[in-house]
Design a protein around this motif. Structure first.
Motif, PDB file in Angstrom:
ATOM      1  N   ILE A 167       0.450 -12.989   1.904  1.00  0.00           N
ATOM      2  CA  ILE A 167      -0.751 -13.854   2.103  1.00  0.00           C
ATOM      3  C   ILE A 167      -0.840 -14.937   1.116  1.00  0.00           C
ATOM      4  N   ASN A 168      -0.184 -14.798  -0.222  1.00  0.00           N
ATOM      5  CA  ASN A 168      -0.327 -15.924  -1.168  1.00  0.00           C
ATOM      6  C   ASN A 168      -0.094 -17.182  -0.729  1.00  0.00           C
ATOM      7  N   GLY A 169      -0.847 -18.333  -1.242  1.00  0.00           N
ATOM      8  CA  GLY A 169      -0.521 -19.666  -1.063  1.00  0.00           C
ATOM      9  C   GLY A 169      -0.160 -19.901   0.604  1.00  0.00           C
ATOM     10  N   ALA A 170       0.771 -20.561   0.872  1.00  0.00           N
ATOM     11  CA  ALA A 170       0.995 -20.822   2.297  1.00  0.00           C
ATOM     12  C   ALA A 170       1.785 -19.596   3.194  1.00  0.00           C
ATOM     13  N   GLY A 171       1.885 -18.834   2.243  1.00  0.00           N
ATOM     14  CA  GLY A 171       2.745 -17.385   2.861  1.00  0.00           C
ATOM     15  C   GLY A 171       3.874 -17.150   1.980  1.00  0.00           C
ATOM     16  N   CYS A 172       4.154 -15.956   1.944  1.00  0.00           N
ATOM     17  CA  CYS A 172       5.367 -15.380   0.966  1.00  0.00           C
ATOM     18  C   CYS A 172       6.037 -14.268   1.974  1.00  0.00           C
ATOM     19  N   PRO A 173       7.121 -14.457   2.598  1.00  0.00           N
ATOM     20  CA  PRO A 173       7.816 -13.131   3.264  1.00  0.00           C
ATOM     21  C   PRO A 173       7.756 -11.992   2.135  1.00  0.00           C
ATOM     22  N   SER A 174       7.502 -10.740   2.603  1.00  0.00           N
ATOM     23  CA  SER A 174       7.248  -9.903   1.736  1.00  0.00           C
ATOM     24  C   SER A 174       7.718  -8.451   2.481  1.00  0.00           C
ATOM     25  N   LEU A 175       8.258  -7.428   1.651  1.00  0.00           N
ATOM     26  CA  LEU A 175       8.547  -6.327   2.145  1.00  0.00           C
ATOM     27  C   LEU A 175       7.927  -5.111   1.400  1.00  0.00           C
ATOM     28  N   ALA A 176       7.625  -3.928   1.637  1.00  0.00           N
ATOM     29  CA  ALA A 176       7.429  -2.752   1.008  1.00  0.00           C
ATOM     30  C   ALA A 176       8.604  -1.775   0.934  1.00  0.00           C
ATOM     31  N   LEU A 177       9.250  -1.396  -0.065  1.00  0.00           N
ATOM     32  CA  LEU A 177      10.288  -0.684  -0.099  1.00  0.00           C
ATOM     33  C   LEU A 177      10.277   0.257  -1.344  1.00  0.00           C
ATOM     34  N   GLY A 178      10.614   1.531  -0.964  1.00  0.00           N
ATOM     35  CA  GLY A 178      10.208   2.558  -2.093  1.00  0.00           C
ATOM     36  C   GLY A 178      10.692   4.054  -1.403  1.00  0.00           C
ATOM     37  N   PHE A 179       9.956   5.024  -1.798  1.00  0.00           N
ATOM     38  CA  PHE A 179      10.635   6.405  -1.706  1.00  0.00           C
ATOM     39  C   PHE A 179       9.441   7.279  -0.872  1.00  0.00           C
ATOM     40  N   ALA A 180      10.098   8.490  -0.151  1.00  0.00           N
ATOM     41  CA  ALA A 180       8.981   9.287   0.248  1.00  0.00           C
ATOM     42  C   ALA A 180       8.801  10.331  -0.811  1.00  0.00           C
ATOM     43  N   VAL A 181       7.561  10.813  -0.914  1.00  0.00           N
ATOM     44  CA  VAL A 181       7.134  11.536  -2.044  1.00  0.00           C
ATOM     45  C   VAL A 181       6.070  12.718  -1.481  1.00  0.00           C
ATOM     46  N   ARG A 182       6.355  13.901  -1.830  1.00  0.00           N
ATOM     47  CA  ARG A 182       5.515  14.933  -1.209  1.00  0.00           C
ATOM     48  C   ARG A 182       4.144  14.909  -2.037  1.00  0.00           C
ATOM     49  N   TYR A 183       3.159  15.305  -1.646  1.00  0.00           N
ATOM     50  CA  TYR A 183       1.821  15.981  -2.278  1.00  0.00           C
ATOM     51  C   TYR A 183       1.108  14.531  -2.933  1.00  0.00           C
ATOM     52  N   LEU A 184       1.379  13.639  -2.419  1.00  0.00           N
ATOM     53  CA  LEU A 184       0.736  12.248  -3.040  1.00  0.00           C
ATOM     54  C   LEU A 184      -0.697  12.469  -3.480  1.00  0.00           C
ATOM     55  N   HIS A 185      -1.141  11.677  -4.266  1.00  0.00           N
ATOM     56  CA  HIS A 185      -2.686  11.750  -4.711  1.00  0.00           C
ATOM     57  C   HIS A 185      -3.086  13.263  -5.245  1.00  0.00           C
TER      58      HIS A 185
END
Length: 359
Positions: A306-324
């Motif tokens: 939602i920055n400016g007039a809009g910025c195509p974005s995607l979240a990419l990463g990894f599955a992780v056990r026992y977060l936080h």
């Protein structure tokens, strides 16, 4: 340990709760600087290495987040114990008898999270969830005056203490702050490959890490305003559902099954055009992908898009056990495949491709 695992060990063992990411930021800058044309920072501490493949090309942002969940000192009791408030999301039962580091102006103090001894609990107390306000940090001080002499002040950050190690002959990484030092290292690794391997790319890449993601995606907002990206990727982690007790949940992501793309979370719906480009590229490379839909959290992409007039974005990463918690687990293979995928995607993102995504 191989080099990337050694880098992961160093990053995770640094202390850096939200609002106190300086130590981690400096180490990430050390990883970025040799492969960047320049290093840029926003005023909150987010740090990025810029590498221009084509100066007039689109700006591509790759961002992990520097901060980890932790605590802050809120009170020093007359007996010298420290009361605290969580910084980021915690389940109190993960904390009993865990070691922490209190960062004071005089240096770090080792402490232990304490509570009532089990022998003294009533049946009612045994059956309920312990409240965070009932826990405290024991730094060995005998009084408030002694704790203050040791340098403790209200507002001091408190970080988990956990030594990084590996499981299954190095195939799995285990330690604190994989959320999200893994995303930061992924950004640095992509930049390294573009530089050291002489990989051409028709764009300007900004790779690095934001601050204060765990408390509201704050650094993502300031970093996006500074860089003004045309395309953005939040490199982050998600819950792994491959442990006992998770069978009733709708999610299916597990460690070692490939990078994860977040299709929907509480902060963003994945951009369809960018999602197609990434999934098509993964298919070309025979990289398995997993897909996550969860309204229980969000990533920096929630601010990037939602920055400016809009910025195509995607979240990419990894599955992780026992977060936080003090110890999380992820697969090194997922990291390596994510790096392969991001390099290939960046090579495709010229001005024509970005305009096609927007249509």
């Amino acid at each position: 340990m191989d080099k990337v695992t050694e880098q992961m060990k160093k990053l995770t063992e640094l202390d850096g709760i939200s609002g106190d990411e300086r130590e981690v930021g400096r180490e990430l800058e050390n990883l970025l600087a040799p492969h960047a044309d320049e290093v840029v920072r926003d005023r909150l501490g987010s740090v990025f290495g810029k590498k221009a493949g084509k100066v007039s090309g689109p700006k591509i942002l790759l961002a992990g987040h520097l901060d980890e969940v932790g605590f802050m000192v809120t009170q020093i009791t007359e007996g010298g114990y420290l009361r605290f408030t969580p910084v980021g999301g915690w389940w109190s039962h993960n904390l009993l008898s865990q070691r922490v580091a209190v960062r004071t102006e005089q240096g770090k103090l080792l402490g232990l999270i304490g509570s009532k001894a089990p022998h003294l609990l009533t049946n009612e107390e045994r059956a309920k969830v312990i409240l965070l306000k009932e826990l405290f940090v024991d730094i060995g001080a005998s009084s408030r005056a002694e704790a203050e002499e040791m340098g403790v002040r209200v507002g001091d950050p408190v970080s988990p203490v956990s030594e990084f190690t590996t499981l299954r002959n190095g195939e799995l990484w285990m330690g604190k702050a994989l959320d999200n030092r893994a995303g930061c290292l992924l950004a640095a690794e992509v930049l390294r490959r573009l530089s050291e391997e002489g990989i051409s790319h028709p764009n300007e890449v900004y790779a690095g890490g934001t601050v204060q993601e765990e408390v509201g995606l704050r650094g993502a907002a300031t970093a996006a305003r500074m860089i003004e990206p045309d395309i953005a990727f939040a490199l982050d982690v998600c819950t792994s559902y491959d442990t006992p007790g998770m069978e009733s949940y709708a999610g299916s992501c597990g460690i070692g099954k490939g990078p994860v793309l977040s299709v929907l979370d509480s902060t963003m719906i994945a951009h369809r055009g960018l999602l197609k480009l990434v999934t098509d590229t993964a298919k070309e490379l025979s990289i398995p992908l997993q897909f996550e839909t969860s309204m229980a959290g969000g990533t920096d992409a929630g601010r990037f898009h939602i920055n400016g007039a809009g910025c195509p974005s995607l979240a990419l990463g990894f599955a992780v056990r026992y977060l936080h918690s003090h110890n999380s687990v992820m697969a090194k293979q997922d990291f390596e495949q994510a790096a392969d995928l991001m390099v290939a995607v960046i090579r495709k993102l010229d001005r024509t491709a970005v305009e096609a995504i927007l249509r």
